[in-house]
Write an enzyme that holds these catalytic residues in place. Structure first.
Site, PDB file in Angstrom:
ATOM      1  N   ARG A   1      18.352  32.341  -8.209  1.00  0.00           N
ATOM      2  CA  ARG A   1      18.601  30.986  -7.699  1.00  0.00           C
ATOM      3  C   ARG A   1      17.385  30.069  -7.702  1.00  0.00           C
ATOM      4  NH1 ARG A   1      21.204  32.364  -2.086  1.00  0.00           N
ATOM      5  NH2 ARG A   1      19.967  34.254  -2.395  1.00  0.00           N
TER       6      ARG A   1
ATOM      7  N   ARG B   1      25.675  29.791 -12.758  1.00  0.00           N
ATOM      8  CA  ARG B   1      26.387  30.359 -11.602  1.00  0.00           C
ATOM      9  C   ARG B   1      27.522  29.438 -11.169  1.00  0.00           C
ATOM     10  NH1 ARG B   1      28.982  31.573  -7.964  1.00  0.00           N
ATOM     11  NH2 ARG B   1      28.527  32.833  -6.135  1.00  0.00           N
TER      12      ARG B   1
ATOM     13  N   ASP C   1      24.722  44.112 -10.712  1.00  0.00           N
ATOM     14  CA  ASP C   1      24.543  44.401  -9.293  1.00  0.00           C
ATOM     15  C   ASP C   1      24.729  45.901  -9.065  1.00  0.00           C
ATOM     16  OD1 ASP C   1      25.675  44.537  -6.248  1.00  0.00           O
ATOM     17  OD2 ASP C   1      24.424  42.762  -6.541  1.00  0.00           O
TER      18      ASP C   1
ATOM     19  N   TYR D   1      25.930  50.945   1.819  1.00  0.00           N
ATOM     20  CA  TYR D   1      26.864  49.820   1.739  1.00  0.00           C
ATOM     21  C   TYR D   1      28.305  50.297   1.859  1.00  0.00           C
ATOM     22  CZ  TYR D   1      23.047  46.814   0.109  1.00  0.00           C
ATOM     23  OH  TYR D   1      21.883  46.093   0.017  1.00  0.00           O
TER      24      TYR D   1
END
Length: 341
Positions: free
Chosen positions: A27, A36, A73, A149
């Protein structure tokens, strides 16, 4: 000057170390933000091979890094194994309830490969577009980090359930074993698609107490390294264990022939002193110092470069580039590193 990262990871020492940065596509770059927005969602970007290739190449065009790292990811693994994974704005990942039985008995590897095929297609596209002198890094999370996670449904409450399960490691073992198989397969597939090196991100390694790290972190890592090498030959592997640099000495005698990524909180000088000189190190500029810039940044870069003369060394950050990082500061680091010590 060709494939400087690859040569370094295989033991070569350069006067000017190879350079890339974790989260170098992100970003802080306006061109990334534009793509994006075009993608509409994070998963749309990850699973669109053309767009993932484009953002992977953006930092190479701008900064001429020695390596690209494929835009993806670590949570593609639980997604491909059947757990719901979403990304909420300004929140991060949200995972559905973990079905332990489904994950422990997972064996639908053809569907796993099919779901992750867009990642491998993005690697093929990137490899074809990338200058042959540049390396391409594939990656995956470690079994433990991905498990945190999956168990906690994201990063809520400082991984309280993951910390709890460490009290009964035997309960955790089947999940780690299933993830070890999946991660190995994903890494092998990335190398087959064109990745010239791979990195294993163990971002939450520090949650594991020192006395459990062999069982929870290092034994699965050994299995992954062994299996990837058996299938793909001597592919370079980087292990980034955030917050556990003090345990790297335990890995050194195991002769895994891997590079070790160092986070910004570790004592790089001490690691350089105690680790065998043949082990490549990667790191460890503080991303916050990269934001601040100025003389503090110059001093920090020079301190790392002084160590880089001693062993195979890859200049990188101690963690990923933060969104508020000024582009001019990244350009400054590139200039300083390429000027050498």
């Amino acid at each position: 000057m060709q494939n400087r990262l690859l040569k370094t990871l295989k033991g070569h020492i350069f006067t000017i170390p190879p350079l890339w940065m974790m989260r170098q596509a992100g970003r802080y770059l306006p061109e990334y933000r534009a793509v994006r927005e075009q993608a509409g969602s994070f998963w749309n970007l990850c699973f669109n091979p053309e767009l993932a290739c484009e953002v992977t190449l953006q930092p190479i065009r701008r900064f001429d890094y020695d390596a690209a790292i494929i835009f993806s990811d670590i949570l593609v693994i639980p997604k491909a194994m059947g757990q719901t994974v979403d990304f909420a704005p300004n929140h991060g990942p949200l995972l559905g309830e973990l079905n332990h039985e489904q994950i422990h008995s997972f064996c639908n590897w053809s569907d796993f490969d099919a779901q992750l095929m867009p990642v491998y297609e993005a690697i093929k596209l990137t490899r074809n577009a990338l200058d042959p002198s540049k390396d391409l890094i594939g990656f995956a999370g470690s079994p433990w980090t991905i498990a945190t996670y999956m168990i906690d449904g994201g990063k809520g409450h400082e991984f309280s359930q993951s910390r709890q399960v460490l009290r009964s490691v035997e309960v955790l073992a089947p999940l780690l074993q299933s993830l070890t198989c999946a991660i190995t397969r994903h890494l092998v597939n990335q190398v087959r698609a064109g990745a010239t090196a791979v990195q294993v991100f163990d971002s939450w390694a520090a949650l594991v107490p020192a006395e459990l790290r062999e069982q929870v972190l290092f034994a699965p890592l050994r299995e992954i390294v062994t299996q990837v090498r058996q299938q793909m030959g001597d592919v370079p592997i980087i292990y980034f264990g955030r917050g556990i640099a003090e345990s790297y000495l335990e890995l050194a005698p195991q002769d895994l022939n891997i590079a070790l990524g160092v986070d910004q909180h570790a004592n790089l000088e001490e690691l350089d002193r105690i680790l065998p000189p043949k082990i490549p190190l990667q790191g460890n500029l503080d991303p916050e110092i990269l934001i601040h810039g100025g003389e503090e940044l110059e001093i920090a870069v020079q301190k790392i470069l002084n160590i880089a003369n001693n062993r195979p060394f890859v200049f990188n950050l101690g963690h990923g580039i933060l969104p508020q990082t000024p582009i001019s500061h990244v350009e400054k680091v590139c200039k300083l590193v390429r000027r050498g010590s």
